[in-house]
Design a protein around this motif. Structure first.
Motif, PDB file in Angstrom:
ATOM      1  N   CYS A 158       5.411  -3.928   3.998  1.00 42.40           N
ATOM      2  CA  CYS A 158       3.949  -3.960   3.915  1.00 42.40           C
ATOM      3  C   CYS A 158       3.466  -5.281   3.333  1.00 42.40           C
ATOM      4  CB  CYS A 158       3.436  -2.806   3.062  1.00 42.40           C
ATOM      5  SG  CYS A 158       1.639  -2.799   2.875  1.00 42.40           S
ATOM      6  N   ILE A 165       0.651   5.765   0.888  1.00 43.91           N
ATOM      7  CA  ILE A 165      -0.112   6.876   1.447  1.00 43.91           C
ATOM      8  C   ILE A 165       0.030   8.053   0.497  1.00 43.91           C
ATOM      9  CG2 ILE A 165      -0.329   8.463   3.393  1.00 43.91           C
ATOM     10  CD1 ILE A 165       0.715   6.178   5.186  1.00 43.91           C
ATOM     11  N   CYS A 183      -0.093  -0.654  12.237  1.00 42.03           N
ATOM     12  CA  CYS A 183       0.674  -1.506  11.333  1.00 42.03           C
ATOM     13  C   CYS A 183       1.447  -2.576  12.111  1.00 42.03           C
ATOM     14  CB  CYS A 183       1.639  -0.682  10.498  1.00 42.03           C
ATOM     15  SG  CYS A 183       2.552  -1.694   9.312  1.00 42.03           S
ATOM     16  N   CYS A 217      -8.023   4.939   8.675  1.00 45.91           N
ATOM     17  CA  CYS A 217      -7.729   6.208   7.983  1.00 45.91           C
ATOM     18  C   CYS A 217      -9.010   7.033   7.777  1.00 45.91           C
ATOM     19  CB  CYS A 217      -7.068   5.937   6.642  1.00 45.91           C
ATOM     20  SG  CYS A 217      -6.638   7.461   5.754  1.00 45.91           S
ATOM     21  N   ILE A 272      -5.099   5.682   1.413  1.00 44.60           N
ATOM     22  CA  ILE A 272      -4.145   4.580   1.380  1.00 44.60           C
ATOM     23  C   ILE A 272      -4.543   3.573   0.300  1.00 44.60           C
ATOM     24  CG2 ILE A 272      -2.937   2.850   2.751  1.00 44.60           C
ATOM     25  CD1 ILE A 272      -3.719   4.437   5.260  1.00 44.60           C
ATOM     26  N   ILE A 300       4.781   4.393   3.596  1.00 44.61           N
ATOM     27  CA  ILE A 300       4.750   2.954   3.835  1.00 44.61           C
ATOM     28  C   ILE A 300       5.932   2.316   3.125  1.00 44.61           C
ATOM     29  CG2 ILE A 300       3.471   0.820   3.453  1.00 44.61           C
ATOM     30  CD1 ILE A 300       0.886   2.429   3.671  1.00 44.61           C
ATOM     31  N   CYS A 358      -2.959  12.735   2.863  1.00 46.01           N
ATOM     32  CA  CYS A 358      -2.716  12.418   4.272  1.00 46.01           C
ATOM     33  C   CYS A 358      -2.726  13.699   5.102  1.00 46.01           C
ATOM     34  CB  CYS A 358      -1.372  11.706   4.416  1.00 46.01           C
ATOM     35  SG  CYS A 358      -0.863  11.373   6.116  1.00 46.01           S
ATOM     36  N   CYS A 398      -2.810   5.712  11.753  1.00 47.19           N
ATOM     37  CA  CYS A 398      -2.347   4.516  11.041  1.00 47.19           C
ATOM     38  C   CYS A 398      -1.066   3.939  11.648  1.00 47.19           C
ATOM     39  CB  CYS A 398      -2.126   4.803   9.565  1.00 47.19           C
ATOM     40  SG  CYS A 398      -0.846   6.037   9.225  1.00 47.19           S
ATOM     41  N   CYS A 443      -4.433  -0.147   8.489  1.00 46.71           N
ATOM     42  CA  CYS A 443      -4.244   1.285   8.244  1.00 46.71           C
ATOM     43  C   CYS A 443      -5.428   1.850   7.461  1.00 46.71           C
ATOM     44  CB  CYS A 443      -2.931   1.562   7.519  1.00 46.71           C
ATOM     45  SG  CYS A 443      -2.742   0.730   5.923  1.00 46.71           S
ATOM     46  N   ARG A 444      -5.919   1.079   6.504  1.00 46.28           N
ATOM     47  CA  ARG A 444      -7.090   1.509   5.729  1.00 46.28           C
ATOM     48  C   ARG A 444      -8.342   1.562   6.598  1.00 46.28           C
ATOM     49  NH1 ARG A 444      -7.117  -1.681  -0.016  1.00 46.28           N
ATOM     50  NH2 ARG A 444      -6.227   0.021  -1.221  1.00 46.28           N
ATOM     51  N   LEU A 500       0.844  -1.182   0.000  1.00 51.34           N
ATOM     52  CA  LEU A 500       0.000   0.000   0.000  1.00 51.34           C
ATOM     53  C   LEU A 500       0.885   1.240   0.000  1.00 51.34           C
ATOM     54  CD1 LEU A 500      -2.572  -1.181   2.690  1.00 51.34           C
ATOM     55  CD2 LEU A 500      -2.797  -1.284   0.204  1.00 51.34           C
ATOM     56  N   ILE A 556       4.939   1.621   8.472  1.00 52.10           N
ATOM     57  CA  ILE A 556       4.560   3.032   8.352  1.00 52.10           C
ATOM     58  C   ILE A 556       5.489   3.882   9.210  1.00 52.10           C
ATOM     59  CG2 ILE A 556       2.722   4.721   8.701  1.00 52.10           C
ATOM     60  CD1 ILE A 556       0.720   2.396   8.346  1.00 52.10           C
TER      61      ILE A 556
END
Length: 83
Positions: free
Chosen positions: A38, A5, A19, A54, A59, A33, A9, A15, A50-51, A3, A24
């Motif tokens: 990831c 960002i 993780c 957010c 993301i 990221i 942001c 986030c 994180c998604r 992923l 992150i």
């Protein structure tokens, strides 16, 4: 796929602690990221955490790091030593 960002942001910090791979970190202007860390939370959770948290939905999938679920699982195993 890893992923990323985007510049949408708002540096809200939500986030970062979510993780499980510590992928992150704070970049120059926004969070970033590390695609080498990831796994889209494969091996840890059913969805990328994180998604989930957010508030601005910034993301997306990083098109430069296309990986299958199997590749993400292998990365998880390599990073954690778990199978």
């Amino acid at each position: 796929m890893a992923l990323m960002i985007t510049d949408e942001c708002i540096n809200c910090d939500v986030c970062l602690p979510e993780c499980p791979n510590d992928a992150i970190s704070q970049g120059e202007d926004i969070y970033v990221i590390d695609p080498n860390k990831c796994t889209e939370c494969v091996g840890h959770y059913d969805t990328p955490q994180c998604r989930e948290v957010c508030p601005v939905d910034c993301i997306p999938v990083n098109p430069n790091y296309v990986e299958t679920k199997e590749q993400l699982q292998a990365k998880f195993e390599r990073l954690t030593g778990k199978k």
